[in-house]
Design a protein around this motif. Sequence first.
Motif, short mmCIF file in Angstrom:
data_model
loop_
_atom_site.label_atom_id
_atom_site.label_comp_id
_atom_site.label_asym_id
_atom_site.label_seq_id
_atom_site.Cartn_x
_atom_site.Cartn_y
_atom_site.Cartn_z
N SER A 69 4.19 -10.49 5.27
CA SER A 69 4.71 -9.15 5.57
C SER A 69 5.66 -8.75 4.44
N GLY A 70 6.00 -7.47 4.42
CA GLY A 70 6.82 -6.95 3.34
C GLY A 70 5.97 -6.32 2.24
N THR A 71 6.63 -5.78 1.24
CA THR A 71 5.93 -5.06 0.19
C THR A 71 6.40 -5.52 -1.20
N VAL A 72 5.51 -5.31 -2.17
CA VAL A 72 5.80 -5.60 -3.58
C VAL A 72 5.43 -4.37 -4.39
N GLU A 73 6.36 -3.91 -5.22
CA GLU A 73 6.09 -2.76 -6.08
C GLU A 73 6.34 -3.14 -7.53
N VAL A 74 5.50 -2.60 -8.41
CA VAL A 74 5.62 -2.79 -9.85
C VAL A 74 5.80 -1.42 -10.48
#
Length: 275
Positions: A69-74
């Motif tokens: 769960s959670g998010t990753v942004e670049v």
Amino acid sequence: MAAAVPPALRLADVRCTFVARDDPGQRYTAVDQVSLAVGAGEFVSVVGPTGCGKSTLLNVAAGLLMPSSGTVEVFGEPLQGLNRRAGYMFQTESLMPWRSALANVSAGLEFRGVPPVEARTQAEAWLRRVGLGGFGDRYPHQLSGGMRKRTSLAQVLVLDPDIILMDEPFSALDIQTRQLMENEVLALWQQKKKAVLFITHDLDEAIAMSDRVVVMSAGPASRPIGEFAVDLARPRDVAEVRSTPRFIEIHNAIWAVLRDEVLKGYRQQLQMKGA
């Protein structure tokens, strides 16, 4: 008003839970509620006890592991699949033993479709920049540990990534070679100012190299429990800076938070061995 510039890398409320191979009913949460950002051009280190999920976070940032769960942004965009704006320098040997140092460094460019002559030229230039200009024809077994690390560093940097992920890259080196490599990385970073997420067990190394140090709790369900700005002047020599009063002050502040977690992690390891 100008729009805020997004960080190079952002992890928000990331959790990673794994299912035991021998017992599908057993689950282990390595990291939980991890929020972490690395700005463009910022050097951030993550420290914590053994088994606190530091490498798990790096794999999430690289797109090698999808969080539960959670998010990753670049750079403000959701990460989908591999993080193609990142280069990954592993703790273990990553060189192909059947290829020369030059061929190892040029491999990534060739895989991207760069013509062989151009790939070779760029690889030669990077070998020179890491002090291996005369060793391109050597194979990994003919290189010292420090030289192999320099080759691995050139292998990552030749691709000109916007984000550099480093997983305890110098832990196996002797102290003199390690300090040379640390200074080389800092010198190259100073020139390019890429975003760096650096994983290490060595608190001295983390402080000497970083703009910011993030402390993780002992696992399971490890999470950030402290964040410290490192306001030491740059450029730095990693050996010289460690004797300065401000370095010692920062070290003491971080260790006051980290010490109990290290002891907790050590006790957990002893319990696991006794189980």
